[in-house]
Motif scaffolding. Structure first.
Motif, PDB file in Angstrom:
ATOM      1  N   GLY A  65      -8.613   0.872  -0.175  1.00  0.00           N
ATOM      2  CA  GLY A  65      -9.357  -0.338   0.173  1.00  0.00           C
ATOM      3  C   GLY A  65     -10.598  -0.519  -0.685  1.00  0.00           C
ATOM      4  O   GLY A  65     -11.071  -1.635  -0.884  1.00  0.00           O
ATOM      5  N   ALA A  66     -11.138   0.570  -1.197  1.00  0.00           N
ATOM      6  CA  ALA A  66     -12.304   0.476  -2.078  1.00  0.00           C
ATOM      7  C   ALA A  66     -11.956  -0.285  -3.358  1.00  0.00           C
ATOM      8  O   ALA A  66     -12.781  -1.032  -3.886  1.00  0.00           O
ATOM      9  CB  ALA A  66     -12.819   1.879  -2.409  1.00  0.00           C
ATOM     10  N   GLN A  92     -13.507   8.175  -0.542  1.00  0.00           N
ATOM     11  CA  GLN A  92     -13.405   9.061   0.617  1.00  0.00           C
ATOM     12  C   GLN A  92     -13.453   8.279   1.928  1.00  0.00           C
ATOM     13  O   GLN A  92     -12.877   8.706   2.918  1.00  0.00           O
ATOM     14  CB  GLN A  92     -14.522  10.106   0.606  1.00  0.00           C
ATOM     15  N   THR A  93     -14.170   7.153   1.956  1.00  0.00           N
ATOM     16  CA  THR A  93     -14.286   6.403   3.198  1.00  0.00           C
ATOM     17  C   THR A  93     -13.201   5.342   3.347  1.00  0.00           C
ATOM     18  O   THR A  93     -12.622   5.201   4.420  1.00  0.00           O
ATOM     19  CB  THR A  93     -15.657   5.718   3.313  1.00  0.00           C
ATOM     20  N   LEU A  94     -12.913   4.588   2.287  1.00  0.00           N
ATOM     21  CA  LEU A  94     -11.976   3.470   2.388  1.00  0.00           C
ATOM     22  C   LEU A  94     -10.649   3.702   1.690  1.00  0.00           C
ATOM     23  O   LEU A  94      -9.725   2.917   1.858  1.00  0.00           O
ATOM     24  CB  LEU A  94     -12.613   2.202   1.810  1.00  0.00           C
ATOM     25  N   GLY A  95     -10.550   4.738   0.887  1.00  0.00           N
ATOM     26  CA  GLY A  95      -9.307   4.996   0.171  1.00  0.00           C
ATOM     27  C   GLY A  95      -9.004   3.877  -0.810  1.00  0.00           C
ATOM     28  O   GLY A  95      -9.866   3.428  -1.565  1.00  0.00           O
ATOM     29  N   CYS A 106     -10.412  -3.808   8.038  1.00  0.00           N
ATOM     30  CA  CYS A 106      -9.397  -3.724   9.090  1.00  0.00           C
ATOM     31  C   CYS A 106      -8.088  -3.132   8.568  1.00  0.00           C
ATOM     32  O   CYS A 106      -7.454  -2.318   9.252  1.00  0.00           O
ATOM     33  CB  CYS A 106      -9.151  -5.096   9.699  1.00  0.00           C
ATOM     34  N   VAL A 107      -7.681  -3.527   7.374  1.00  0.00           N
ATOM     35  CA  VAL A 107      -6.454  -2.964   6.788  1.00  0.00           C
ATOM     36  C   VAL A 107      -6.620  -1.471   6.518  1.00  0.00           C
ATOM     37  O   VAL A 107      -5.721  -0.671   6.794  1.00  0.00           O
ATOM     38  CB  VAL A 107      -6.065  -3.724   5.501  1.00  0.00           C
ATOM     39  N   ALA A 108      -7.786  -1.066   6.007  1.00  0.00           N
ATOM     40  CA  ALA A 108      -8.031   0.362   5.765  1.00  0.00           C
ATOM     41  C   ALA A 108      -8.007   1.142   7.072  1.00  0.00           C
ATOM     42  O   ALA A 108      -7.445   2.250   7.142  1.00  0.00           O
ATOM     43  CB  ALA A 108      -9.367   0.553   5.048  1.00  0.00           C
ATOM     44  N   ALA A 109      -8.596   0.584   8.126  1.00  0.00           N
ATOM     45  CA  ALA A 109      -8.582   1.264   9.422  1.00  0.00           C
ATOM     46  C   ALA A 109      -7.175   1.325   9.997  1.00  0.00           C
ATOM     47  O   ALA A 109      -6.779   2.347  10.566  1.00  0.00           O
ATOM     48  CB  ALA A 109      -9.512   0.544  10.397  1.00  0.00           C
ATOM     49  N   LEU A 110      -6.411   0.262   9.830  1.00  0.00           N
ATOM     50  CA  LEU A 110      -5.047   0.237  10.337  1.00  0.00           C
ATOM     51  C   LEU A 110      -4.168   1.257   9.616  1.00  0.00           C
ATOM     52  O   LEU A 110      -3.361   1.944  10.241  1.00  0.00           O
ATOM     53  CB  LEU A 110      -4.460  -1.167  10.190  1.00  0.00           C
ATOM     54  N   LEU A 111      -4.348   1.380   8.310  1.00  0.00           N
ATOM     55  CA  LEU A 111      -3.550   2.352   7.554  1.00  0.00           C
ATOM     56  C   LEU A 111      -3.961   3.790   7.839  1.00  0.00           C
ATOM     57  O   LEU A 111      -3.162   4.709   7.690  1.00  0.00           O
ATOM     58  CB  LEU A 111      -3.654   2.061   6.053  1.00  0.00           C
TER      59      LEU A 111
END
Length: 110
Positions: A56-57, A51-54, A97-102
């Protein structure tokens, strides 16, 4: 420690692979038993991670497995401890950073 880190990463992979949105967790109440292979703790960990990182987790769990295996394979882990920790820390920041960017672009209307 390398074995413990790798096993914890494999546990996260198993929890993410058997994630079910209706499992009881911090944001879903249910009287049913969790369907997650890691039980109630795995259901909470999978829900929190996904739920938080998608996706990226998944990368963080894979990174834990790889870093644990690398530490296990080293002949003298104390010699390169800080370099490995720096690499893992930078990789963790990179995944965040990649998770936030996506997640930054707005969702499509359709």
């Amino acid at each position: 420690r390398g074995v413990l880190i790798a096993l914890f990463g494999l546990g996260l992979v198993a929890a993410f692979a058997t994630y079910h949105p209706t499992d009881p967790s911090w944001d879903a109440a249910s009287a049913a038993a969790p369907h997650n292979a890691m039980g109630g703790v795995g259901a909470i960990a999978a829900d929190l991670g996904l739920q938080t990182l998608g996706l990226g987790a998944w990368l963080i769990a894979a990174m834990m497995v790889v870093s644990g295996a690398v530490r296990l394979a080293q002949r003298n882990p104390a010699a390169t401890r800080w370099r490995v920790r720096l690499r893992v820390g930078l990789a963790f920041i990179g995944v965040l950073c990649v998770a936030a960017l996506l997640a930054w672009p707005p969702a499509p209307a359709i």
